[in-house]
Scaffold this motif. Sequence first.
Motif, mmCIF file in Angstrom:
data_model
loop_
_atom_site.group_PDB
_atom_site.id
_atom_site.type_symbol
_atom_site.label_atom_id
_atom_site.label_comp_id
_atom_site.label_asym_id
_atom_site.label_seq_id
_atom_site.Cartn_x
_atom_site.Cartn_y
_atom_site.Cartn_z
ATOM 1 N N ALA A 195 25.652 -12.458 26.826
ATOM 2 C CA ALA A 195 26.309 -12.052 25.582
ATOM 3 C C ALA A 195 25.724 -10.755 25.032
ATOM 4 O O ALA A 195 26.403 -10.034 24.311
ATOM 5 C CB ALA A 195 26.194 -13.162 24.541
ATOM 6 N N GLN A 196 24.482 -10.438 25.383
ATOM 7 C CA GLN A 196 23.868 -9.202 24.912
ATOM 8 C C GLN A 196 24.612 -7.964 25.425
ATOM 9 O O GLN A 196 24.476 -6.882 24.865
ATOM 10 C CB GLN A 196 22.384 -9.128 25.300
ATOM 11 C CG GLN A 196 22.114 -8.925 26.775
ATOM 12 C CD GLN A 196 22.081 -10.208 27.585
ATOM 13 O OE1 GLN A 196 22.441 -11.277 27.090
ATOM 14 N NE2 GLN A 196 21.666 -10.115 28.828
ATOM 15 N N ASP A 197 25.433 -8.131 26.452
ATOM 16 C CA ASP A 197 26.194 -7.001 27.003
ATOM 17 C C ASP A 197 27.584 -6.871 26.390
ATOM 18 O O ASP A 197 28.312 -5.940 26.724
ATOM 19 C CB ASP A 197 26.331 -7.145 28.529
ATOM 20 C CG ASP A 197 24.980 -7.094 29.224
ATOM 21 O OD1 ASP A 197 24.064 -6.439 28.689
ATOM 22 O OD2 ASP A 197 24.840 -7.701 30.292
ATOM 23 N N PHE A 198 27.956 -7.785 25.518
ATOM 24 C CA PHE A 198 29.284 -7.739 24.901
ATOM 25 C C PHE A 198 29.393 -6.566 23.936
ATOM 26 O O PHE A 198 28.387 -6.102 23.381
ATOM 27 C CB PHE A 198 29.575 -9.024 24.127
ATOM 28 C CG PHE A 198 29.747 -10.260 24.970
ATOM 29 C CD1 PHE A 198 29.758 -10.212 26.349
ATOM 30 C CD2 PHE A 198 29.885 -11.490 24.364
ATOM 31 C CE1 PHE A 198 29.923 -11.355 27.110
ATOM 32 C CE2 PHE A 198 30.045 -12.635 25.115
ATOM 33 C CZ PHE A 198 30.058 -12.570 26.496
ATOM 34 N N THR A 199 30.623 -6.129 23.717
ATOM 35 C CA THR A 199 30.867 -5.096 22.708
ATOM 36 C C THR A 199 30.751 -5.740 21.333
ATOM 37 O O THR A 199 30.796 -6.966 21.202
ATOM 38 C CB THR A 199 32.274 -4.494 22.860
ATOM 39 O OG1 THR A 199 33.244 -5.514 22.580
ATOM 40 C CG2 THR A 199 32.489 -3.907 24.250
ATOM 41 N N GLU A 200 30.638 -4.915 20.310
ATOM 42 C CA GLU A 200 30.566 -5.455 18.957
ATOM 43 C C GLU A 200 31.828 -6.245 18.627
ATOM 44 O O GLU A 200 31.760 -7.275 17.963
ATOM 45 C CB GLU A 200 30.367 -4.326 17.939
ATOM 46 C CG GLU A 200 28.960 -3.769 17.957
ATOM 47 C CD GLU A 200 28.732 -2.724 16.885
ATOM 48 O OE1 GLU A 200 29.192 -2.924 15.740
ATOM 49 O OE2 GLU A 200 28.091 -1.717 17.196
ATOM 50 N N HIS A 201 32.966 -5.764 19.105
ATOM 51 C CA HIS A 201 34.226 -6.468 18.852
ATOM 52 C C HIS A 201 34.206 -7.853 19.505
ATOM 53 O O HIS A 201 34.622 -8.845 18.887
ATOM 54 C CB HIS A 201 35.409 -5.648 19.364
ATOM 55 C CG HIS A 201 36.725 -6.347 19.227
ATOM 56 N ND1 HIS A 201 37.322 -6.566 18.006
ATOM 57 C CD2 HIS A 201 37.534 -6.910 20.164
ATOM 58 C CE1 HIS A 201 38.461 -7.228 18.195
ATOM 59 N NE2 HIS A 201 38.606 -7.444 19.500
ATOM 60 N N GLU A 202 33.739 -7.940 20.752
ATOM 61 C CA GLU A 202 33.672 -9.230 21.443
ATOM 62 C C GLU A 202 32.699 -10.183 20.731
ATOM 63 O O GLU A 202 32.984 -11.378 20.590
ATOM 64 C CB GLU A 202 33.229 -9.032 22.896
ATOM 65 C CG GLU A 202 34.271 -8.356 23.754
ATOM 66 C CD GLU A 202 33.734 -7.932 25.108
ATOM 67 O OE1 GLU A 202 34.513 -7.985 26.084
ATOM 68 O OE2 GLU A 202 32.545 -7.539 25.210
ATOM 69 N N ILE A 203 31.590 -9.648 20.259
ATOM 70 C CA ILE A 203 30.620 -10.478 19.542
ATOM 71 C C ILE A 203 31.231 -10.997 18.241
ATOM 72 O O ILE A 203 31.089 -12.171 17.898
ATOM 73 C CB ILE A 203 29.324 -9.686 19.274
ATOM 74 C CG1 ILE A 203 28.601 -9.423 20.605
ATOM 75 C CG2 ILE A 203 28.416 -10.430 18.295
ATOM 76 C CD1 ILE A 203 27.457 -8.440 20.509
ATOM 77 N N HIS A 251 31.917 -14.794 17.221
ATOM 78 C CA HIS A 251 31.392 -15.288 15.940
ATOM 79 C C HIS A 251 32.487 -16.015 15.167
ATOM 80 O O HIS A 251 32.258 -17.099 14.613
ATOM 81 C CB HIS A 251 30.820 -14.134 15.120
ATOM 82 C CG HIS A 251 30.342 -14.547 13.769
ATOM 83 N ND1 HIS A 251 29.197 -15.282 13.580
ATOM 84 C CD2 HIS A 251 30.870 -14.342 12.546
ATOM 85 C CE1 HIS A 251 29.044 -15.516 12.297
ATOM 86 N NE2 HIS A 251 30.036 -14.952 11.639
ATOM 87 N N GLN A 252 33.665 -15.456 15.160
ATOM 88 C CA GLN A 252 34.788 -16.100 14.477
ATOM 89 C C GLN A 252 35.126 -17.445 15.119
ATOM 90 O O GLN A 252 35.395 -18.420 14.427
ATOM 91 C CB GLN A 252 36.009 -15.182 14.469
ATOM 92 C CG GLN A 252 35.833 -13.973 13.574
ATOM 93 C CD GLN A 252 36.937 -12.944 13.758
ATOM 94 O OE1 GLN A 252 37.842 -13.114 14.563
ATOM 95 N NE2 GLN A 252 36.839 -11.861 13.003
#
Length: 154
Positions: free
Chosen positions: A104-112, A116-117
Amino acid sequence: MPTPQTPAPKSVFARLAEHITQFVGSTLAFCLAVGTVLVWAVTGPLFHYSETWQLVINTGTTIITFLMVFLIQRAQNKDSLVMHLKLNELLAATKGASNRLINAQDFTEHEIQLLHQYFCLLAEKAKADRDLGKTHSVEEAEENHAEKRAAHRA
């Protein structure tokens, strides 16, 4: 690429950085730093509190701080990567855990933010169930929620 059984040899810089990082985090290093500041302060009257006297401590602390920022960041990067690897292992080994979070540390901010949602939705559904540990994934939560709604309608 080295295998897990045969780790790659550490470079001279890596070994030096590790030793310095371990030392500067020690009680001895702290005592030496305090001692240095005390010696500097005590010598103030000897040097008549001159600009050179002030420049010595300012320059020394600036240089040390500058170098320490990089050592601290290096250590933080290594610790962070190790933590991610351990969490990935736990996710991969845990039955019922969502594999979507591996790396998950490689995800984009949008994916994170999207994940989260989803997990906020999962938490809300778990609260509605009054059992925070009942489901393991958003999909299971949605299925449970749909089943409950169908049961209540019947």
